[in-house]
Write an enzyme that holds these catalytic residues in place. Structure first.
Site, PDB file in Angstrom:
ATOM      1  N   HIS A  84       0.848  -1.196   0.000  1.00  0.00           N
ATOM      2  CA  HIS A  84       0.000   0.000   0.000  1.00  0.00           C
ATOM      3  C   HIS A  84       0.886   1.248   0.000  1.00  0.00           C
ATOM      4  O   HIS A  84       2.097   1.164   0.203  1.00  0.00           O
ATOM      5  CB  HIS A  84      -0.930   0.009   1.221  1.00  0.00           C
TER       6      HIS A  84
HETATM    7  C1  T46 Z   1       3.058   0.621   6.984  1.00  0.00           C
HETATM    8  C2  T46 Z   1       3.784  -0.625   7.337  1.00  0.00           C
HETATM    9  C3  T46 Z   1       5.251  -0.404   7.532  1.00  0.00           C
HETATM   10  C4  T46 Z   1      -4.397  -0.748  13.424  1.00  0.00           C
HETATM   11  O1  T46 Z   1      -5.496  -1.023  13.940  1.00  0.00           O
HETATM   12  N1  T46 Z   1      -3.713   0.354  13.828  1.00  0.00           N
HETATM   13  C5  T46 Z   1      -2.506   0.699  13.302  1.00  0.00           C
HETATM   14  O2  T46 Z   1      -1.917   1.707  13.726  1.00  0.00           O
HETATM   15  C6  T46 Z   1      -1.942  -0.126  12.268  1.00  0.00           C
HETATM   16  C7  T46 Z   1      -0.620   0.199  11.617  1.00  0.00           C
HETATM   17  C8  T46 Z   1      -2.645  -1.242  11.859  1.00  0.00           C
HETATM   18  N2  T46 Z   1      -3.853  -1.551  12.438  1.00  0.00           N
HETATM   19  C9  T46 Z   1      -4.573  -2.768  12.025  1.00  0.00           C
HETATM   20  C10 T46 Z   1      -5.090  -2.751  10.594  1.00  0.00           C
HETATM   21  C11 T46 Z   1      -5.031  -4.224  10.185  1.00  0.00           C
HETATM   22  O3  T46 Z   1      -6.199  -4.866  10.599  1.00  0.00           O
HETATM   23  O4  T46 Z   1      -3.642  -3.870  12.085  1.00  0.00           O
HETATM   24  C12 T46 Z   1      -3.862  -4.772  11.014  1.00  0.00           C
HETATM   25  C13 T46 Z   1      -2.580  -4.983  10.197  1.00  0.00           C
HETATM   26  O5  T46 Z   1      -2.281  -3.745   9.512  1.00  0.00           O
HETATM   27  P1  T46 Z   1      -1.646  -3.707   8.056  1.00  0.00           P
HETATM   28  O6  T46 Z   1      -2.111  -4.881   7.274  1.00  0.00           O
HETATM   29  O7  T46 Z   1      -1.847  -2.350   7.479  1.00  0.00           O
HETATM   30  O8  T46 Z   1      -0.094  -3.930   8.407  1.00  0.00           O
HETATM   31  P2  T46 Z   1       1.151  -3.864   7.430  1.00  0.00           P
HETATM   32  O9  T46 Z   1       2.240  -4.564   8.124  1.00  0.00           O
HETATM   33  O10 T46 Z   1       0.812  -4.300   6.049  1.00  0.00           O
HETATM   34  O11 T46 Z   1       1.487  -2.297   7.300  1.00  0.00           O
HETATM   35  C14 T46 Z   1       1.826  -1.542   8.440  1.00  0.00           C
HETATM   36  C15 T46 Z   1       1.130  -0.173   8.411  1.00  0.00           C
HETATM   37  O12 T46 Z   1      -0.277  -0.359   8.277  1.00  0.00           O
HETATM   38  C16 T46 Z   1       1.599   0.705   7.291  1.00  0.00           C
HETATM   39  O13 T46 Z   1       1.210   2.035   7.547  1.00  0.00           O
HETATM   40  O14 T46 Z   1       3.601   1.505   6.331  1.00  0.00           O
HETATM   41  O15 T46 Z   1       3.248  -1.319   8.464  1.00  0.00           O
END
Ligand code: T46
Length: 132
Positions: free
Chosen positions: A49
């Site tokens: 993303h």
């Molecule tokens: C990024 C990379 C480096 C939350 O509820 N609060 C939060 O602050 C974050 C970051 C995530 N979440 C929830 C949303 C999803 O249900 O945690 C779950 C996993 O999040 P996501 O799939 O977005 O995680 P990554 O590892 O793909 O990405 C994250 C960050 O979202 C993103 O901003 O740059 O780490």
């Protein structure tokens, strides 16, 4: 520039090492949120993303992983394995991260609160938005 690597000031002594990150001193923005990621299987690809507004500094506090960054024109891979270094990524950069070591812990310092509306999760949409 797609990213910047920030070298943090490290306080090292006979006990080991310590990095302190203080508002206004070591940081390109005011930190509103901190989160960390661990226990990711080696070949999983996280991220996939971009963010419309969010800026982040990403620190691999333990182990290592690879960040693949894409500004819509080119892709670069950054290997993170140093807790005294932060990967600074501004908005409108597509990111994927993978190749996690078993002991990898990624700590992220973010400029904004969590906001799903700030995410661009489709690559074609990302390309469209940055070409506007
Ligand atoms: C990024 C990379 C480096 C939350 O509820 N609060 C939060 O602050 C974050 C970051 C995530 N979440 C929830 C949303 C999803 O249900 O945690 C779950 C996993 O999040 P996501 O799939 O977005 O995680 P990554 O590892 O793909 O990405 C994250 C960050 O979202 C993103 O901003 O740059 O780490």
């Amino acid at each position: 520039m797609m990213y910047e690597l920030i070298d943090f000031k490290t306080h090292g002594d006979y006990q080991g090492s310590l990095v302190a990150l203080e508002k206004g001193e070591d940081f390109p923005f005011d930190i509103k949120r901190v989160y960390y990621i661990w226990g990711t299987k080696q070949n999983v690809v996280r991220g996939k993303h971009a963010h419309r507004k969010l800026e982040q500094v990403i620190v691999c506090t333990s182990g290592s992983c690879d960040f693949i960054l894409d500004d819509g024109k080119e892709r670069q891979t950054v290997h993170l394995d140093n807790p005294a270094q932060g990967l600074y990524i501004k908005h409108n950069i597509w990111r994927e991260f993978t190749n996690f070591s078993q002991d990898c812990v990624v700590m992220v310092l973010a400029s904004e609160h969590y906001d799903e509306a700030d995410y661009i999760r489709n690559y074609d949409e990302f390309k469209k938005e940055i070409s506007k």
